[in-house]
Write a protein that holds these residues in place. Structure first.
Motif, PDB file in Angstrom:
ATOM      1  N   ALA A  22      -8.106   1.761  -3.769  1.00 20.73           N
ATOM      2  CA  ALA A  22      -8.478   0.432  -4.224  1.00 20.73           C
ATOM      3  C   ALA A  22      -7.429  -0.554  -3.731  1.00 20.73           C
ATOM      4  N   ASP A  23      -7.543  -0.978  -2.512  1.00 22.26           N
ATOM      5  CA  ASP A  23      -6.506  -1.852  -1.985  1.00 22.26           C
ATOM      6  C   ASP A  23      -6.989  -2.651  -0.798  1.00 22.26           C
ATOM      7  N   GLU A  24      -6.509  -3.886  -0.701  1.00 19.94           N
ATOM      8  CA  GLU A  24      -6.943  -4.755   0.382  1.00 19.94           C
ATOM      9  C   GLU A  24      -6.344  -4.371   1.723  1.00 19.94           C
ATOM     10  N   MET A  25      -5.382  -3.461   1.743  1.00 14.14           N
ATOM     11  CA  MET A  25      -4.743  -3.099   2.996  1.00 14.14           C
ATOM     12  C   MET A  25      -5.528  -2.058   3.775  1.00 14.14           C
ATOM     13  N   GLU A  26      -6.565  -1.539   3.198  1.00 11.35           N
ATOM     14  CA  GLU A  26      -7.344  -0.531   3.912  1.00 11.35           C
ATOM     15  C   GLU A  26      -8.016  -1.124   5.137  1.00 11.35           C
ATOM     16  N   ALA A  27      -8.062  -0.353   6.203  1.00 10.61           N
ATOM     17  CA  ALA A  27      -8.818  -0.773   7.383  1.00 10.61           C
ATOM     18  C   ALA A  27     -10.299  -0.509   7.136  1.00 10.61           C
ATOM     19  N   ILE A  28     -11.139  -1.401   7.632  1.00 10.58           N
ATOM     20  CA  ILE A  28     -12.574  -1.240   7.460  1.00 10.58           C
ATOM     21  C   ILE A  28     -13.110  -0.348   8.581  1.00 10.58           C
ATOM     22  N   ASP A  29     -13.640   0.800   8.202  1.00  9.26           N
ATOM     23  CA  ASP A  29     -14.246   1.692   9.191  1.00  9.26           C
ATOM     24  C   ASP A  29     -15.639   1.220   9.573  1.00  9.26           C
ATOM     25  N   TYR A  82       0.857  -1.183   0.000  1.00  8.86           N
ATOM     26  CA  TYR A  82       0.000   0.000   0.000  1.00  8.86           C
ATOM     27  C   TYR A  82       0.886   1.223   0.000  1.00  8.86           C
ATOM     28  N   PRO A  83       0.787   2.184  -0.863  1.00 10.32           N
ATOM     29  CA  PRO A  83      -0.324   2.421  -1.784  1.00 10.32           C
ATOM     30  C   PRO A  83      -0.026   2.086  -3.244  1.00 10.32           C
ATOM     31  N   VAL A  84       0.905   1.158  -3.492  1.00 11.73           N
ATOM     32  CA  VAL A  84       1.294   0.863  -4.867  1.00 11.73           C
ATOM     33  C   VAL A  84       0.149   0.292  -5.692  1.00 11.73           C
ATOM     34  N   SER A  85      -0.901  -0.192  -5.027  1.00 12.57           N
ATOM     35  CA  SER A  85      -2.017  -0.767  -5.779  1.00 12.57           C
ATOM     36  C   SER A  85      -2.642   0.226  -6.746  1.00 12.57           C
ATOM     37  N   LEU A  86      -2.438   1.499  -6.500  1.00  9.75           N
ATOM     38  CA  LEU A  86      -2.942   2.510  -7.427  1.00  9.75           C
ATOM     39  C   LEU A  86      -2.435   2.234  -8.835  1.00  9.75           C
ATOM     40  N   LEU A  87      -1.214   1.688  -8.926  1.00  8.67           N
ATOM     41  CA  LEU A  87      -0.605   1.453 -10.242  1.00  8.67           C
ATOM     42  C   LEU A  87      -1.306   0.351 -11.025  1.00  8.67           C
ATOM     43  N   HIS A  88      -2.067  -0.479 -10.345  1.00  6.98           N
ATOM     44  CA  HIS A  88      -2.759  -1.553 -11.051  1.00  6.98           C
ATOM     45  C   HIS A  88      -3.847  -1.002 -11.964  1.00  6.98           C
ATOM     46  N   TYR A  89      -4.295   0.208 -11.707  1.00  6.40           N
ATOM     47  CA  TYR A  89      -5.448   0.741 -12.401  1.00  6.40           C
ATOM     48  C   TYR A  89      -5.141   1.925 -13.307  1.00  6.40           C
ATOM     49  N   LEU A  90      -4.059   2.639 -13.013  1.00  6.99           N
ATOM     50  CA  LEU A  90      -3.807   3.856 -13.773  1.00  6.99           C
ATOM     51  C   LEU A  90      -3.764   3.600 -15.272  1.00  6.99           C
ATOM     52  N   PRO A  91      -4.259   4.581 -16.060  1.00  8.26           N
ATOM     53  CA  PRO A  91      -4.652   5.921 -15.642  1.00  8.26           C
ATOM     54  C   PRO A  91      -6.021   6.022 -14.959  1.00  8.26           C
ATOM     55  N   THR A  92      -6.749   4.900 -14.868  1.00  5.70           N
ATOM     56  CA  THR A  92      -8.018   4.925 -14.136  1.00  5.70           C
ATOM     57  C   THR A  92      -7.748   4.871 -12.635  1.00  5.70           C
ATOM     58  N   TYR A  93      -8.515   5.602 -11.867  1.00  7.12           N
ATOM     59  CA  TYR A  93      -8.475   5.440 -10.415  1.00  7.12           C
ATOM     60  C   TYR A  93      -9.887   5.569  -9.860  1.00  7.12           C
ATOM     61  N   TYR A  94     -10.049   5.122  -8.639  1.00 12.80           N
ATOM     62  CA  TYR A  94     -11.366   5.096  -8.017  1.00 12.80           C
ATOM     63  C   TYR A  94     -11.353   5.924  -6.745  1.00 12.80           C
ATOM     64  N   TYR A  95     -12.415   6.672  -6.541  1.00 19.69           N
ATOM     65  CA  TYR A  95     -12.498   7.505  -5.353  1.00 19.69           C
ATOM     66  C   TYR A  95     -13.961   7.677  -4.952  1.00 19.69           C
ATOM     67  N   LYS A  96     -14.264   7.262  -3.721  1.00 19.44           N
ATOM     68  CA  LYS A  96     -15.610   7.400  -3.166  1.00 19.44           C
ATOM     69  C   LYS A  96     -16.689   6.854  -4.104  1.00 19.44           C
ATOM     70  N   GLY A  97     -16.410   5.653  -4.610  1.00 22.15           N
ATOM     71  CA  GLY A  97     -17.420   4.942  -5.382  1.00 22.15           C
ATOM     72  C   GLY A  97     -17.524   5.317  -6.842  1.00 22.15           C
ATOM     73  N   ARG A  98     -16.611   6.195  -7.326  1.00 24.50           N
ATOM     74  CA  ARG A  98     -16.688   6.599  -8.730  1.00 24.50           C
ATOM     75  C   ARG A  98     -15.345   6.400  -9.420  1.00 24.50           C
ATOM     76  N   GLU A  99     -15.401   6.279 -10.722  1.00 23.41           N
ATOM     77  CA  GLU A  99     -14.202   6.052 -11.534  1.00 23.41           C
ATOM     78  C   GLU A  99     -13.772   7.354 -12.187  1.00 23.41           C
ATOM     79  N   TYR A 100     -12.449   7.623 -12.125  1.00 24.48           N
ATOM     80  CA  TYR A 100     -11.894   8.832 -12.723  1.00 24.48           C
ATOM     81  C   TYR A 100     -10.648   8.473 -13.532  1.00 24.48           C
ATOM     82  N   THR A 101     -10.105   9.473 -14.230  1.00 24.28           N
ATOM     83  CA  THR A 101      -8.942   9.234 -15.088  1.00 24.28           C
ATOM     84  C   THR A 101      -7.846  10.240 -14.772  1.00 24.28           C
TER      85      THR A 101
END
Length: 372
Positions: A350-357, A185-204
């Protein structure tokens, strides 16, 4: 006599009918009981799936990337519970970032029942140390670390270097903290770029192919890139003074070269810098300030210079999985690593290392019957 025979025959038919009815009732009861057991199994599959969504590392099967940016438990085709007859089959999908749909089918004695649920997970990650490192860490004499250091190895203090705050190593501090030095974490961002996800939506992200950046403000304020993420596809060299309110990302196998002053701060609860390999300084008298979380996969190096009269400031938290202190011994400038809680939080990644709130079950049904 005829009347007696008729009565006896009628009694026999009646007895047969009663026996058949009893058998039917028994079978119906058994079928109902089996179906009820199948329903219990199906609902158990929902609970089990929610548990593995919350605790993916406990999953008995490998987790994978979801359709919308979450690494998650995908379900299993055949689950058995010790001491409980019957089987469970589960399927977990990721229809939106942070949202999951679960289908669980219980089978018992030839009867099946299906239960479904929709779940929303709220995630975030708050770093709590100024520096996350690995192996034997020996800061240089011109290093000041304020706000603690954690390593899964050991810390060797130097005469002039300073480390204040909580220190956690393999032999001291919290064992759970040491275990948390997982640098995926946070390298998982690279799995998706140039797409990324934030608060339930997809961005570029803004994609840049040029290897040189000639300075100025890095600004890509748009509805399609609200976090102002800059993805330098082939690495980048900062050639004149640059300021970014957003995130700089370079892919693995490339470097971020710095030949001018740089100031970076994230827009939102994202890292400000994600460099899987090296940050390379190419001249003296540099002032580099990174506010927020910085990830440097390998090392801060120098090329054609020693970094005299240069200062590197990391305010927030620095993560580096490289074994040892991630700054070249050839670099002779100052290093300041300062923990700042407001700048050390990541969320909606977008990563499995996030803590669940929190976990919100938005629906729960068994064979189309909504359970209140």
């Amino acid at each position: 006599m005829m009347m007696v025979m008729i009565v006896i025959g009628a009694a026999g038919v009646l007895a047969f009918g009663m026996a058949a009815a009893s058998t039917m009732r028994t079978r119906v009861a058994q079928s109902a009981a089996s179906r009820q057991q199948a329903q219990y199994l199906a609902e158990s599959g929902l609970n089990l799936s929610i548990y593995y969504l919350k605790h993916p590392k406990a999953s008995p099967v490998g987790v994978g990337f979801g359709e919308n940016g979450n690494v998650h438990y995908r379900g299993e085709p055949s689950i058995t519970v010790n001491g409980v007859p019957g089987t469970i089959a589960t399927v977990v999908t990721n229809p939106a970032n942070g949202d999951f749909s679960i289908t669980s089918t219980g089978t018992f004695d030839g009867q099946t029942a299906t239960a479904t649920a929709k779940v929303t997970l709220k995630k975030s990650k708050l770093l709590t140390y100024a520096a996350y490192m690995a192996g034997t860490v020996k800061p240089s004499n011109r290093t000041i670390i304020t706000g603690g250091l954690i390593t899964n190895g050991s810390l060797q203090q130097t005469v002039a270097g300073q480390v204040t705050g909580l220190i956690s190593t393999l032999t001291s501090g919290s064992s759970s903290d040491v275990a948390s030095t997982d640098f995926d974490y946070p390298v998982s961002l690279l799995h998706y770029l140039p797409t990324y996800y934030y608060k339930g939506r997809e961005y570029t992200a803004k994609v840049v192919s040029s290897p040189d950046w000639n300075g100025g403000a890095m600004s890509d304020v748009s509805s399609s890139n609200p976090l102002n993420i800059w993805y330098f596809r082939h690495g980048v060299k900062i050639k004149s003074t640059a300021t970014i309110t957003g995130t700089i990302v370079v892919p693995a196998g490339t470097d971020l070269e710095i030949d001018a002053n740089l100031t970076a701060a994230p827009k939102g609860a994202f890292p400000s810098l994600v460099v899987p390999d090296n940050v390379v300084l190419t001249r003296d008298f540099l002032n580099v300030t990174v506010n927020g979380i910085a990830y440097i996969g390998n090392q801060v190096k120098v090329n054609g210079t020693l970094g005299f009269f240069s200062t590197l400031n990391f305010n927030g938290s620095l993560m580096s999985p490289r074994s040892g202190f991630p700054f070249s011994t050839s670099y002779k400038g100052a290093i300041n690593l300062t923990y700042s809680q407001p700048k050390a939080k990541m969320e909606a990644f977008a990563d499995e290392m996030e803590a669940i709130d929190s976990v919100i079950v938005t629906s729960w049904e068994t064979d189309n019957a909504r359970l209140q």
